[in-house]
Design a protein around this motif. Structure first.
Motif, PDB file in Angstrom:
ATOM      1  N   THR A 141       0.830  -1.208   0.000  1.00 39.50           N
ATOM      2  CA  THR A 141       0.000   0.000   0.000  1.00 39.50           C
ATOM      3  C   THR A 141       0.864   1.256   0.000  1.00 39.50           C
ATOM      4  N   LEU A 142       1.917   1.258   0.805  1.00 37.42           N
ATOM      5  CA  LEU A 142       2.825   2.406   0.835  1.00 37.42           C
ATOM      6  C   LEU A 142       3.466   2.625  -0.531  1.00 37.42           C
ATOM      7  N   TRP A 143       3.809   1.529  -1.208  1.00 35.84           N
ATOM      8  CA  TRP A 143       4.381   1.644  -2.549  1.00 35.84           C
ATOM      9  C   TRP A 143       3.350   2.186  -3.533  1.00 35.84           C
ATOM     10  N   CYS A 144       2.180   1.586  -3.552  1.00 35.14           N
ATOM     11  CA  CYS A 144       1.175   1.906  -4.572  1.00 35.14           C
ATOM     12  C   CYS A 144       0.673   3.344  -4.478  1.00 35.14           C
ATOM     13  N   PHE A 145       0.647   3.909  -3.272  1.00 36.08           N
ATOM     14  CA  PHE A 145       0.122   5.261  -3.112  1.00 36.08           C
ATOM     15  C   PHE A 145       1.220   6.301  -2.855  1.00 36.08           C
ATOM     16  N   SER A 146       2.458   5.878  -2.901  1.00 34.09           N
ATOM     17  CA  SER A 146       3.540   6.852  -2.736  1.00 34.09           C
ATOM     18  C   SER A 146       3.551   7.814  -3.913  1.00 34.09           C
ATOM     19  N   PRO A 147       3.427   9.118  -3.691  1.00 36.93           N
ATOM     20  CA  PRO A 147       3.440  10.073  -4.814  1.00 36.93           C
ATOM     21  C   PRO A 147       4.754  10.046  -5.581  1.00 36.93           C
ATOM     22  N   ASN A 148       5.844   9.730  -4.893  1.00 39.70           N
ATOM     23  CA  ASN A 148       7.143   9.658  -5.567  1.00 39.70           C
ATOM     24  C   ASN A 148       7.213   8.459  -6.499  1.00 39.70           C
ATOM     25  N   ILE A 149       6.652   7.337  -6.078  1.00 43.12           N
ATOM     26  CA  ILE A 149       6.634   6.145  -6.924  1.00 43.12           C
ATOM     27  C   ILE A 149       5.691   6.354  -8.105  1.00 43.12           C
ATOM     28  N   ILE A 150       4.517   6.927  -7.861  1.00 43.05           N
ATOM     29  CA  ILE A 150       3.550   7.171  -8.942  1.00 43.05           C
ATOM     30  C   ILE A 150       4.155   8.096 -10.000  1.00 43.05           C
ATOM     31  N   SER A 151       4.767   9.172  -9.568  1.00 43.47           N
ATOM     32  CA  SER A 151       5.279  10.155 -10.529  1.00 43.47           C
ATOM     33  C   SER A 151       6.409   9.575 -11.366  1.00 43.47           C
ATOM     34  N   TRP A 152       7.422   8.996 -10.738  1.00 42.80           N
ATOM     35  CA  TRP A 152       8.564   8.493 -11.504  1.00 42.80           C
ATOM     36  C   TRP A 152       8.260   7.167 -12.181  1.00 42.80           C
ATOM     37  N   GLY A 153       7.245   6.450 -11.688  1.00 41.90           N
ATOM     38  CA  GLY A 153       6.809   5.251 -12.380  1.00 41.90           C
ATOM     39  C   GLY A 153       6.109   5.557 -13.688  1.00 41.90           C
ATOM     40  N   SER A 154       5.687   6.794 -13.877  1.00 38.47           N
ATOM     41  CA  SER A 154       4.993   7.190 -15.103  1.00 38.47           C
ATOM     42  C   SER A 154       5.940   7.813 -16.118  1.00 38.47           C
ATOM     43  N   PHE A 418      -4.742   3.856  10.450  1.00 42.81           N
ATOM     44  CA  PHE A 418      -5.064   5.258  10.189  1.00 42.81           C
ATOM     45  C   PHE A 418      -3.922   5.942   9.442  1.00 42.81           C
ATOM     46  N   LEU A 419      -2.677   5.659   9.841  1.00 45.15           N
ATOM     47  CA  LEU A 419      -1.528   6.267   9.178  1.00 45.15           C
ATOM     48  C   LEU A 419      -1.404   5.782   7.735  1.00 45.15           C
ATOM     49  N   LEU A 420      -1.762   4.527   7.504  1.00 45.24           N
ATOM     50  CA  LEU A 420      -1.736   3.980   6.149  1.00 45.24           C
ATOM     51  C   LEU A 420      -2.780   4.674   5.276  1.00 45.24           C
ATOM     52  N   ILE A 421      -3.969   4.847   5.824  1.00 47.11           N
ATOM     53  CA  ILE A 421      -5.040   5.530   5.089  1.00 47.11           C
ATOM     54  C   ILE A 421      -4.672   6.998   4.858  1.00 47.11           C
ATOM     55  N   TRP A 422      -4.072   7.622   5.857  1.00 48.23           N
ATOM     56  CA  TRP A 422      -3.639   9.017   5.733  1.00 48.23           C
ATOM     57  C   TRP A 422      -2.664   9.168   4.567  1.00 48.23           C
ATOM     58  N   THR A 423      -1.731   8.223   4.446  1.00 54.12           N
ATOM     59  CA  THR A 423      -0.778   8.256   3.339  1.00 54.12           C
ATOM     60  C   THR A 423      -1.503   8.214   1.997  1.00 54.12           C
ATOM     61  N   ALA A 424      -2.442   7.280   1.861  1.00 56.37           N
ATOM     62  CA  ALA A 424      -3.157   7.116   0.598  1.00 56.37           C
ATOM     63  C   ALA A 424      -3.981   8.359   0.262  1.00 56.37           C
ATOM     64  N   VAL A 425      -4.713   8.885   1.247  1.00 53.51           N
ATOM     65  CA  VAL A 425      -5.562  10.055   1.016  1.00 53.51           C
ATOM     66  C   VAL A 425      -4.711  11.277   0.677  1.00 53.51           C
ATOM     67  N   SER A 426      -3.599  11.447   1.391  1.00 53.91           N
ATOM     68  CA  SER A 426      -2.705  12.581   1.140  1.00 53.91           C
ATOM     69  C   SER A 426      -2.184  12.560  -0.284  1.00 53.91           C
ATOM     70  N   SER A 427      -1.845  11.381  -0.781  1.00 49.95           N
ATOM     71  CA  SER A 427      -1.335  11.254  -2.145  1.00 49.95           C
ATOM     72  C   SER A 427      -2.429  11.493  -3.173  1.00 49.95           C
ATOM     73  N   ILE A 428      -3.594  10.892  -2.963  1.00 50.42           N
ATOM     74  CA  ILE A 428      -4.679  10.991  -3.946  1.00 50.42           C
ATOM     75  C   ILE A 428      -5.197  12.417  -4.072  1.00 50.42           C
ATOM     76  N   THR A 429      -5.210  13.170  -2.976  1.00 50.37           N
ATOM     77  CA  THR A 429      -5.723  14.541  -3.039  1.00 50.37           C
ATOM     78  C   THR A 429      -4.840  15.454  -3.891  1.00 50.37           C
ATOM     79  N   VAL A 430      -3.593  15.097  -4.078  1.00 54.90           N
ATOM     80  CA  VAL A 430      -2.688  15.880  -4.927  1.00 54.90           C
ATOM     81  C   VAL A 430      -2.662  15.332  -6.359  1.00 54.90           C
ATOM     82  N   PHE A 431      -2.933  14.036  -6.520  1.00 54.89           N
ATOM     83  CA  PHE A 431      -2.927  13.413  -7.837  1.00 54.89           C
ATOM     84  C   PHE A 431      -3.862  14.168  -8.794  1.00 54.89           C
ATOM     85  N   PRO A 432      -3.523  14.355 -10.073  1.00 55.97           N
ATOM     86  CA  PRO A 432      -2.403  13.734 -10.791  1.00 55.97           C
ATOM     87  C   PRO A 432      -1.098  14.523 -10.761  1.00 55.97           C
TER      88      PRO A 432
END
Length: 560
Positions: A141-154, A418-432
């Motif tokens: 989950t940390l990998w899949c929603f990491s904004p750094n992984i999403i950005s450079w993975g694209s 909660f911290l895991l969900i916080w990570t995902a929500v924090s990333s998605i709110t900035v995406f794309p």
């Protein structure tokens, strides 16, 4: 959790991640490095030119260029000798293919998506084997929603591929240490070779792995016979990786002597003149391709030359960067929820220091991340790109899995969840706009420029979006454009009236500003030359992502 639920959860997370990466790959324009990587990869396939873009090994650009070979993409002729010819080569590629290059780069980016899937699966597998299935899902989950992984993975930049392949090599090395079978030895050697073909920073593994092997053997209480057997296997792993490295380069200049090179960097020039045990190193044959050596020299020269400006915490440096640049980057670019999970994992690690097996496993997991972080931080001739320490992140994601061991969180599972969900929500709110992600501790991406610039927030990624904005607002009048990038805005379909006018020494100078619409990226707005300092006193009327700001200056406006 049952195995079916686990498999479904893993599949769901990877599907979401792939969607995020593919969407990001389509809407973002190629950054300056990508513009060079794709045609340089095509040049290897078509002409065997390994000397273009020598500062990075060729594996990732070869894979990225593969689907584009089956299109009508035109490749420029060989570029004249330049210190860094790849960027001029890339610019000419865009000009030759200006009507189709968006499609070509999208194909190339899709070809690299397996790297990010591989990285996610490895996070899950390694964390599951260390701490259990729940921990594996947490690491994934940390990998899949990491904004750094999403950005450079694209992108087709090698940073994400180096992250995944480095993780693969270290995971298989750990498997080999635990079970030193012939098959594990071969897999490990092949993975190390692939890892070294992704990015040169992983060269540290040639020094690190023998040290980790020795620590493992000493702490495990092995016999002398086991030392000899595994020591021989380790040599096979290292030599096999060099074989893989040289094979992809087609043995171009392999075993050339150190004295046959004309080095630009002071570091390698000094090494060339050294004597070790009476042996002049100039006569030493190097078991790596010539382009690989040249690339290392160019990269080292870039750090030594002082020609690249650095920016951190609102300050510019023209001579060198800061050794603590990546520490700051970790605290501002990694989601706050992830940082807190890592803090919790730190305490749990200390609670298990008496468990020898746990300590050995943790050493194999974390020492590569620590070594790479220290190595990159020591190269502070310039400080510009947080992505240089991207390979550190998955090791931290896996280590955070210790928090989710049932014995550790049985009474307060809601907190790490909660911290895991916080990570995902924090990333998605900035995406794309994941390239420009900054966490809540900084005030979010709107304030990210107060901490970092360059590829951490503004790297030519929003030009497609700027073109869309101009198409929607074409009746408003001409648009003056300037952004942090090397390519003409016309190549991206942007109709620019030129760079914004008005280059003032001081904001207090009361000189009329040319009326019109201005699109200026945050890197240029804050540049130490102060070319656009007068715009800092004007409220922008719009923003493209978090990298380009739109200003409207009416005829009666005056600078303040």
């Amino acid at each position: 959790m049952t195995s079916k639920k686990v498999n479904r959860t893993v599949l769901a997370l990877l599907i979401i991640h792939i969607f995020l990466v593919v969407y990001s790959a389509w809407i973002h324009s190629p950054n300056p490095d990508e513009v060079a990587h794709l045609p340089c990869g095509m040049a290897i396939w078509r002409n065997g030119q390994f000397d273009l873009y020598a500062v990075n090994p060729p594996l990732v650009r070869l894979i990225a260029a593969l689907p584009v070979l089956f299109t009508d993409a035109k490749l420029p002729h060989a570029t004249a000798a330049l210190p860094r010819p790849e960027f001029e080569f890339g610019n000419r590629f865009l000009e030759l293919n200006k009507n189709d290059f968006r499609r070509y780069f999208f194909y190339a980016r899709l070809a690299c998506i397996p790297f990010t899937v591989l990285g996610g699966l490895l996070c899950f597998l390694w964390a599951r084997e260390l701490y259990g299935e729940v921990s594996g899902i947490a690491a994934l989950t940390l990998w899949c929603f990491s904004p750094n992984i999403i950005s450079w993975g694209s992108t087709i930049c090698p940073d994400l591929a180096a992250t995944s392949l480095g993780l693969l090599a270290c995971y298989l090395f750990w498997k080999w240490l635990k079970y030193p079978t012939f098959s594990n030895m071969i897999y490990c050697g092949l993975a190390l070779g692939a890892c070294e073909l992704s990015k040169m920073t992983w060269i540290i593994l040639y020094a690190l792995w023998p040290a980790v092997w020795l620590i493992w053997m000493v702490c495990s209480g092995n016999s002398l016979k086991q030392y000899k057997e595994t020591g021989k296997s380790l040599l096979v792993i290292l030599f096999l990786s060099l074989y893989i490295l040289n094979t992809l380069y087609l043995y171009e200049g392999t075993f050339s002597t150190l004295g046959s090179y004309h080095f630009q960097s002071d570091f390698f020039a000094r090494v060339q003149e050294k004597n070790v045990f009476g042996l002049n190193l100039r006569h030493l044959p190097l078991p790596v391709p010539a382009s690989y050596v040249v690339g290392m020299d160019i990269q080292k020269f870039d750090f030594e030359s002082g020609k690249m400006d650095s920016y951190l915490l609102g300050k510019w440096s023209k001579q060198q960067g800061w050794w603590y640049y990546y520490f700051v980057g970790m605290f501002v670019k990694v989601p706050t929820g992830t940082l807190l999970l890592l803090l919790l994992s730190f305490f749990f690690f200390f609670s298990r220091v008496r468990n020898k097996g746990f300590c050995l496993d943790s050493a194999v997991l974390l020492l590569p991340a620590l070594a790479l972080f220290v190595f990159v931080s020591s190269q502070y001739g310039f400080s510009r790109h947080f992505r240089y320490v991207l390979p550190v992140l998955p090791f931290l994601f896996i280590s955070a899995g210790v928090v989710f061991i049932p014995a550790n969180c049985k009474k307060w599972l809601y907190c790490p969840c909660f911290l895991l969900i916080w990570t995902a929500v924090s990333s998605i709110t900035v995406f794309p706009h994941s390239f420009s992600y900054f966490n809540e501790l900084t005030g979010g991406p709107k304030h990210g420029h107060q901490f970092l610039l360059d590829s951490s927030i503004d790297w030519q990624q929003d030009l497609y979006l700027l073109r869309a904005w101009q198409d929607e607002n074409s009746r408003k009048g001409p648009l003056f454009v300037d952004y942090y990038g090397d390519n003409s805005p016309a190549l991206f379909g942007i109709k620019s009236a030129g760079k914004p006018s008005g280059y003032y020494i001081s904001r207090n100078k009361t000189t009329p500003i040319v009326p019109g619409w201005y699109a200026v990226s945050i890197h240029e707005l804050l540049h130490y030359t102060n070319n656009y300092s007068y715009l800092l006193d004007i409220e922008p009327v719009d923003r493209i992502g978090y990298s380009i700001y739109i200003f409207h200056i009416e005829p009666e406006k005056k600078s303040k």
